[in-house]
Design an enzyme around this catalytic site. Structure first.
Site, PDB file in Angstrom:
ATOM      1  N   ASN A  91      25.302 -59.510  35.178  1.00 39.61           N
ATOM      2  CA  ASN A  91      24.695 -58.202  35.476  1.00 39.61           C
ATOM      3  C   ASN A  91      23.932 -57.933  34.167  1.00 39.61           C
ATOM      4  O   ASN A  91      23.049 -56.936  34.399  1.00 39.61           O
ATOM      5  CB  ASN A  91      25.842 -57.198  35.579  1.00 39.61           C
ATOM      6  N   SER A 142      19.552 -58.697  40.434  1.00 36.80           N
ATOM      7  CA  SER A 142      18.120 -58.694  40.505  1.00 36.80           C
ATOM      8  C   SER A 142      17.738 -57.307  40.497  1.00 36.80           C
ATOM      9  O   SER A 142      18.218 -56.519  39.722  1.00 36.80           O
ATOM     10  CB  SER A 142      17.805 -59.660  41.528  1.00 36.80           C
ATOM     11  N   TYR A 156       9.252 -56.907  32.862  1.00 34.07           N
ATOM     12  CA  TYR A 156      10.476 -56.819  33.494  1.00 34.07           C
ATOM     13  C   TYR A 156      10.603 -57.449  34.771  1.00 34.07           C
ATOM     14  O   TYR A 156      11.812 -58.230  35.148  1.00 34.07           O
ATOM     15  CB  TYR A 156      11.059 -55.276  33.578  1.00 34.07           C
ATOM     16  N   LYS A 160      13.118 -60.599  36.882  1.00 34.42           N
ATOM     17  CA  LYS A 160      13.765 -60.447  38.082  1.00 34.42           C
ATOM     18  C   LYS A 160      13.133 -61.394  39.083  1.00 34.42           C
ATOM     19  O   LYS A 160      14.118 -61.831  39.849  1.00 34.42           O
ATOM     20  CB  LYS A 160      13.812 -59.090  38.554  1.00 34.42           C
TER      21      LYS A 160
END
Ligand code: NAP
Length: 290
Positions: A91, A142, A156, A160
Protein backbone atom coordinates in the site's frame (compact mmCIF):
# COMPACT_ATOMS: atom_id res chain seq x y z
CA UNK A 1 5.09 -13.80 23.64
CA UNK A 2 7.24 -16.61 22.27
CA UNK A 3 7.97 -16.91 18.59
CA UNK A 4 5.24 -18.71 16.64
CA UNK A 5 3.18 -19.07 19.86
CA UNK A 6 0.26 -17.17 18.36
CA UNK A 7 0.53 -18.57 14.84
CA UNK A 8 -2.56 -20.73 14.94
CA UNK A 9 -4.69 -18.49 17.14
CA UNK A 10 -5.19 -15.78 14.52
CA UNK A 11 -7.40 -16.53 11.52
CA UNK A 12 -5.19 -14.40 9.25
CA UNK A 13 -1.79 -12.73 9.44
CA UNK A 14 -1.42 -9.51 7.42
CA UNK A 15 1.65 -7.54 6.43
CA UNK A 16 0.66 -4.01 5.41
CA UNK A 17 3.04 -1.31 4.15
CA UNK A 18 2.25 2.38 4.69
CA UNK A 19 -0.03 1.57 7.64
CA UNK A 20 0.59 4.74 9.69
CA UNK A 21 -2.33 6.63 8.13
CA UNK A 22 -4.79 6.70 5.25
CA UNK A 23 -5.82 3.53 3.46
CA UNK A 24 -3.13 1.33 5.06
CA UNK A 25 -4.14 2.33 8.61
CA UNK A 26 -7.83 1.71 7.82
CA UNK A 27 -7.08 -1.77 6.46
CA UNK A 28 -4.97 -2.54 9.53
CA UNK A 29 -7.76 -1.35 11.86
CA UNK A 30 -10.36 -3.46 10.04
CA UNK A 31 -8.18 -6.57 10.13
CA UNK A 32 -7.42 -6.13 13.85
CA UNK A 33 -11.13 -5.53 14.56
CA UNK A 34 -12.08 -8.86 12.99
CA UNK A 35 -9.52 -10.72 15.12
CA UNK A 36 -6.65 -11.05 12.66
CA UNK A 37 -3.00 -10.25 13.41
CA UNK A 38 -1.26 -7.41 11.60
CA UNK A 39 2.36 -6.62 10.92
CA UNK A 40 1.91 -2.90 10.31
CA UNK A 41 4.78 -1.00 8.77
CA UNK A 42 5.73 2.52 7.76
CA UNK A 43 8.91 4.56 7.83
CA UNK A 44 8.41 5.06 11.57
CA UNK A 45 7.27 2.32 13.98
CA UNK A 46 6.26 5.03 16.50
CA UNK A 47 3.73 6.47 14.05
CA UNK A 48 2.18 2.98 13.79
CA UNK A 49 1.88 2.64 17.55
CA UNK A 50 0.47 6.17 17.82
CA UNK A 51 -2.23 5.26 15.30
CA UNK A 52 -2.95 1.60 16.08
CA UNK A 53 -1.99 1.29 19.76
CA UNK A 54 -0.37 -1.86 21.16
CA UNK A 55 -1.66 -5.44 21.36
CA UNK A 56 -0.52 -9.04 20.96
CA UNK A 57 -2.12 -9.04 17.52
CA UNK A 58 -0.05 -6.09 16.29
CA UNK A 59 3.63 -5.99 15.32
CA UNK A 60 4.63 -2.41 14.44
CA UNK A 61 7.78 -2.22 12.34
CA UNK A 62 9.83 0.50 10.67
CA UNK A 63 9.98 -0.28 6.96
CA UNK A 64 10.98 2.20 4.30
CA UNK A 65 9.98 0.18 1.25
CA UNK A 66 12.76 1.77 -0.82
CA UNK A 67 15.27 -0.24 1.27
CA UNK A 68 15.33 -3.89 0.18
CA UNK A 69 17.37 -5.02 3.21
CA UNK A 70 14.77 -3.46 5.53
CA UNK A 71 12.03 -5.29 3.63
CA UNK A 72 13.78 -8.64 4.13
CA UNK A 73 14.35 -7.83 7.81
CA UNK A 74 10.68 -6.88 8.35
CA UNK A 75 9.46 -10.09 6.72
CA UNK A 76 11.89 -12.10 8.86
CA UNK A 77 10.57 -10.39 12.00
CA UNK A 78 6.97 -11.03 10.89
CA UNK A 79 7.62 -14.74 10.32
CA UNK A 80 9.51 -15.00 13.60
CA UNK A 81 6.57 -13.49 15.52
CA UNK A 82 3.58 -15.02 13.72
CA UNK A 83 4.98 -17.99 11.76
CA UNK A 84 3.35 -17.06 8.46
CA UNK A 85 2.02 -14.22 6.33
CA UNK A 86 -1.39 -14.83 4.74
CA UNK A 87 -2.01 -11.42 3.17
CA UNK A 88 0.52 -8.90 1.89
CA UNK A 89 -0.89 -5.43 1.21
CA UNK A 90 1.54 -3.36 -0.84
CA UNK A 91 0.00 0.00 0.00
CA UNK A 92 2.89 2.43 0.67
CA UNK A 93 2.93 5.10 -1.99
CA UNK A 94 2.50 8.76 -2.81
CA UNK A 95 1.48 11.03 -5.66
CA UNK A 96 3.46 13.41 -7.85
CA UNK A 97 1.60 16.35 -9.37
CA UNK A 98 2.97 18.08 -12.46
CA UNK A 99 3.15 17.72 -16.24
CA UNK A 100 5.41 14.91 -17.47
CA UNK A 101 7.95 17.47 -18.77
CA UNK A 102 7.81 19.49 -15.54
CA UNK A 103 8.86 16.53 -13.36
CA UNK A 104 12.62 16.30 -12.83
CA UNK A 105 14.59 13.06 -13.17
CA UNK A 106 15.06 12.98 -9.37
CA UNK A 107 11.32 13.40 -8.74
CA UNK A 108 10.52 10.60 -11.18
CA UNK A 109 13.20 8.31 -9.76
CA UNK A 110 12.06 8.86 -6.15
CA UNK A 111 8.46 8.09 -7.06
CA UNK A 112 9.43 4.83 -8.80
CA UNK A 113 11.67 3.90 -5.82
CA UNK A 114 8.61 3.89 -3.56
CA UNK A 115 5.60 3.04 -5.74
CA UNK A 116 7.23 0.39 -7.97
CA UNK A 117 10.67 -0.78 -6.74
CA UNK A 118 9.45 -0.66 -3.12
CA UNK A 119 6.50 -2.89 -3.97
CA UNK A 120 8.89 -5.30 -5.68
CA UNK A 121 11.29 -5.34 -2.70
CA UNK A 122 8.53 -6.33 -0.29
CA UNK A 123 6.92 -8.81 -2.70
CA UNK A 124 10.23 -10.61 -3.30
CA UNK A 125 10.80 -10.79 0.47
CA UNK A 126 7.33 -12.24 1.20
CA UNK A 127 6.80 -14.70 -1.65
CA UNK A 128 9.24 -17.48 -0.61
CA UNK A 129 7.23 -18.14 2.59
CA UNK A 130 3.92 -18.02 0.66
CA UNK A 131 5.26 -20.38 -2.01
CA UNK A 132 6.49 -22.79 0.67
CA UNK A 133 2.93 -22.97 2.07
CA UNK A 134 1.25 -22.87 -1.37
CA UNK A 135 -1.06 -20.21 0.10
CA UNK A 136 -1.39 -16.46 0.40
CA UNK A 137 -2.81 -13.33 -1.18
CA UNK A 138 -0.79 -10.41 -2.57
CA UNK A 139 -2.87 -7.25 -2.73
CA UNK A 140 -1.28 -4.37 -4.62
CA UNK A 141 -2.87 -0.97 -4.13
CA UNK A 142 -3.07 0.45 -7.63
CA UNK A 143 -5.39 3.35 -8.52
CA UNK A 144 -7.99 4.72 -10.88
CA UNK A 145 -4.75 6.17 -12.34
CA UNK A 146 -3.65 2.60 -13.10
CA UNK A 147 -6.64 2.31 -15.41
CA UNK A 148 -6.40 5.65 -17.19
CA UNK A 149 -3.60 8.22 -17.04
CA UNK A 150 -4.35 11.94 -16.93
CA UNK A 151 -2.71 15.32 -17.47
CA UNK A 152 -0.89 16.49 -14.34
CA UNK A 153 -0.55 12.98 -12.94
CA UNK A 154 1.29 11.26 -15.80
CA UNK A 155 4.34 10.08 -13.87
CA UNK A 156 2.25 8.93 -10.89
CA UNK A 157 -0.17 7.08 -13.18
CA UNK A 158 2.78 5.44 -14.95
CA UNK A 159 3.86 3.93 -11.60
CA UNK A 160 0.35 2.54 -11.15
CA UNK A 161 0.38 1.17 -14.73
CA UNK A 162 3.55 -0.64 -13.63
CA UNK A 163 1.71 -1.97 -10.57
CA UNK A 164 -1.08 -3.21 -12.87
CA UNK A 165 1.40 -4.94 -15.19
CA UNK A 166 3.24 -6.60 -12.32
CA UNK A 167 0.01 -7.75 -10.68
CA UNK A 168 -1.36 -9.22 -13.89
CA UNK A 169 1.83 -11.26 -14.31
CA UNK A 170 1.95 -12.22 -10.62
CA UNK A 171 -1.65 -13.44 -10.93
CA UNK A 172 -0.64 -15.75 -13.79
CA UNK A 173 2.56 -16.94 -12.10
CA UNK A 174 1.17 -17.43 -8.59
CA UNK A 175 -2.26 -18.94 -9.30
CA UNK A 176 -0.74 -22.37 -10.10
CA UNK A 177 1.06 -22.15 -6.74
CA UNK A 178 -2.16 -21.52 -4.80
CA UNK A 179 -1.42 -17.82 -4.19
CA UNK A 180 -3.84 -15.04 -5.19
CA UNK A 181 -2.82 -11.64 -6.58
CA UNK A 182 -5.20 -8.67 -6.84
CA UNK A 183 -4.75 -5.06 -7.93
CA UNK A 184 -7.09 -2.84 -5.91
CA UNK A 185 -8.00 0.30 -7.85
CA UNK A 186 -9.28 3.06 -5.55
CA UNK A 187 -10.76 6.23 -7.01
CA UNK A 188 -10.39 9.44 -5.00
CA UNK A 189 -10.49 8.51 -1.29
CA UNK A 190 -10.42 10.96 1.63
CA UNK A 191 -6.90 10.53 3.05
CA UNK A 192 -3.80 12.73 3.19
CA UNK A 193 -2.92 11.61 -0.35
CA UNK A 194 -3.61 15.05 -1.91
CA UNK A 195 -2.35 16.94 1.15
CA UNK A 196 1.03 18.62 1.52
CA UNK A 197 1.87 15.84 4.05
CA UNK A 198 1.98 13.28 1.22
CA UNK A 199 1.64 14.77 -2.26
CA UNK A 200 4.82 15.82 -4.02
CA UNK A 201 4.28 18.78 -6.37
CA UNK A 202 6.82 19.57 -9.09
CA UNK A 203 8.05 23.12 -8.35
CA UNK A 204 8.86 23.62 -12.06
CA UNK A 205 5.79 25.16 -13.73
CA UNK A 206 5.75 25.72 -17.51
CA UNK A 207 3.12 28.17 -18.80
CA UNK A 208 2.41 26.00 -21.85
CA UNK A 209 0.85 23.37 -19.57
CA UNK A 210 -1.50 25.81 -17.80
CA UNK A 211 -4.60 24.53 -19.69
CA UNK A 212 -3.80 20.85 -19.02
CA UNK A 213 -1.63 19.99 -16.01
CA UNK A 214 -2.17 23.49 -14.57
CA UNK A 215 -5.91 22.89 -14.35
CA UNK A 216 -5.28 19.65 -12.45
CA UNK A 217 -2.93 21.44 -10.02
CA UNK A 218 -5.87 23.70 -9.09
CA UNK A 219 -8.39 20.85 -9.06
CA UNK A 220 -6.24 18.80 -6.66
CA UNK A 221 -6.44 21.63 -4.10
CA UNK A 222 -10.25 21.68 -4.38
CA UNK A 223 -10.64 17.90 -4.23
CA UNK A 224 -8.32 17.52 -1.19
CA UNK A 225 -10.43 16.38 1.79
CA UNK A 226 -13.58 16.43 -0.39
CA UNK A 227 -12.92 13.10 -2.10
CA UNK A 228 -16.01 10.91 -2.54
CA UNK A 229 -14.36 7.69 -1.34
CA UNK A 230 -14.60 6.60 2.32
CA UNK A 231 -11.43 4.74 3.41
CA UNK A 232 -13.35 2.88 6.13
CA UNK A 233 -15.65 1.40 3.48
CA UNK A 234 -12.61 0.64 1.31
CA UNK A 235 -11.10 -1.33 4.20
CA UNK A 236 -14.36 -3.30 4.61
CA UNK A 237 -14.26 -4.10 0.89
CA UNK A 238 -10.70 -5.43 1.31
CA UNK A 239 -11.93 -7.66 4.18
CA UNK A 240 -14.54 -9.10 1.76
CA UNK A 241 -11.87 -9.48 -0.92
CA UNK A 242 -9.61 -11.65 1.24
CA UNK A 243 -12.58 -13.71 2.46
CA UNK A 244 -13.45 -14.71 -1.11
CA UNK A 245 -12.28 -18.14 -2.26
CA UNK A 246 -12.06 -16.73 -5.80
CA UNK A 247 -10.70 -13.18 -5.52
CA UNK A 248 -10.51 -11.14 -8.74
CA UNK A 249 -7.37 -9.98 -10.55
CA UNK A 250 -8.64 -6.39 -10.28
CA UNK A 251 -10.97 -4.80 -7.75
CA UNK A 252 -12.05 -1.27 -8.68
CA UNK A 253 -13.33 0.71 -5.68
CA UNK A 254 -15.49 3.82 -5.94
CA UNK A 255 -18.04 5.00 -8.48
CA UNK A 256 -15.39 7.28 -10.01
CA UNK A 257 -13.22 4.27 -10.87
CA UNK A 258 -16.24 2.44 -12.31
CA UNK A 259 -16.98 5.43 -14.55
CA UNK A 260 -13.31 5.71 -15.57
CA UNK A 261 -13.22 2.03 -16.57
CA UNK A 262 -16.38 2.41 -18.69
CA UNK A 263 -14.98 5.51 -20.42
CA UNK A 264 -11.59 3.91 -21.03
CA UNK A 265 -13.10 0.75 -22.52
CA UNK A 266 -15.42 2.78 -24.77
CA UNK A 267 -12.50 4.96 -25.93
CA UNK A 268 -10.21 1.99 -26.66
CA UNK A 269 -12.97 0.16 -28.52
CA UNK A 270 -13.81 3.21 -30.66
CA UNK A 271 -10.19 4.10 -31.45
CA UNK A 272 -9.26 0.49 -32.22
CA UNK A 273 -12.24 0.18 -34.58
CA UNK A 274 -11.23 3.40 -36.40
CA UNK A 275 -7.67 2.12 -36.96
CA UNK A 276 -8.47 -1.62 -37.35
CA UNK A 277 -7.54 -1.85 -41.05
CA UNK A 278 -4.05 -0.38 -40.55
CA UNK A 279 -3.57 -2.38 -37.33
CA UNK A 280 -4.36 -5.63 -39.14
CA UNK A 281 -2.07 -4.85 -42.10
CA UNK A 282 1.34 -5.59 -40.55
CA UNK A 283 1.45 -9.43 -40.34
CA UNK A 284 3.43 -11.44 -42.95
CA UNK A 285 1.04 -12.46 -45.73
CA UNK A 286 -0.42 -15.92 -45.09
CA UNK A 287 1.22 -18.40 -47.52
CA UNK A 288 -1.22 -20.22 -49.74
CA UNK A 289 -1.12 -23.99 -49.12
CA UNK A 290 1.01 -25.80 -51.77
P1 NAP B 1 -1.52 8.68 2.70
O1 NAP B 1 -2.64 8.99 3.64
O2 NAP B 1 -0.62 9.78 2.27
O3 NAP B 1 -0.65 7.48 3.32
C1 NAP B 1 0.51 7.05 2.67
C2 NAP B 1 1.18 5.97 3.50
O4 NAP B 1 2.33 5.50 2.76
C3 NAP B 1 1.67 6.46 4.83
O5 NAP B 1 1.37 5.49 5.80
C4 NAP B 1 3.17 6.59 4.65
O6 NAP B 1 3.81 6.28 5.87
C5 NAP B 1 3.46 5.51 3.63
N1 NAP B 1 4.70 5.70 2.88
C6 NAP B 1 5.02 6.66 2.00
N2 NAP B 1 6.26 6.48 1.52
C7 NAP B 1 6.73 5.35 2.12
C8 NAP B 1 7.95 4.62 2.04
N3 NAP B 1 8.98 5.01 1.26
N4 NAP B 1 8.07 3.49 2.78
C9 NAP B 1 7.06 3.08 3.58
N5 NAP B 1 5.89 3.73 3.71
C10 NAP B 1 5.74 4.85 2.98
O7 NAP B 1 -2.07 8.09 1.33
P2 NAP B 1 -3.19 6.99 1.00
O8 NAP B 1 -4.28 7.66 0.29
O9 NAP B 1 -3.48 6.18 2.21
O10 NAP B 1 -2.38 6.12 -0.07
C11 NAP B 1 -2.11 4.75 0.11
C12 NAP B 1 -1.98 4.09 -1.26
O11 NAP B 1 -3.21 4.24 -1.95
C13 NAP B 1 -0.91 4.69 -2.17
O12 NAP B 1 -0.25 3.65 -2.87
C14 NAP B 1 -1.71 5.54 -3.14
O13 NAP B 1 -1.05 5.68 -4.39
C15 NAP B 1 -2.97 4.71 -3.25
N6 NAP B 1 -4.16 5.45 -3.72
C16 NAP B 1 -4.70 6.42 -2.96
C17 NAP B 1 -5.84 7.07 -3.45
C18 NAP B 1 -6.52 8.15 -2.67
O14 NAP B 1 -7.35 8.87 -3.26
N7 NAP B 1 -6.28 8.30 -1.39
C19 NAP B 1 -6.36 6.72 -4.70
C20 NAP B 1 -5.77 5.73 -5.44
C21 NAP B 1 -4.66 5.07 -4.94
P3 NAP B 1 5.01 7.10 6.55
O15 NAP B 1 4.99 8.49 6.00
O16 NAP B 1 4.68 7.00 8.01
O17 NAP B 1 6.23 6.33 6.18
Amino acid sequence: MTAHASSSSFPRIWLITGASRGIGARIAEAALAQGDAVVATSRSAESITRRLGASDALLPLALDVTDEAQARHAVGAALERFGRIDVLVNNAGYGLLGAVEEATADEVRSLYETNVFGLLHVTRAVLPAMRARRAGHVINISSLGGVRSAAGFGVYCSTKFAVEGLTEALHAELAPLGIHATAVEPGYFRTEFLDTASLSVSPRVLDDYAPSAGVIREAARRINLNQPGDPVRLAQAVMQLVASPTPPLRLPLGTDTLQTIAEKHAFVEKETAAWRELAASTDFPVQAAA
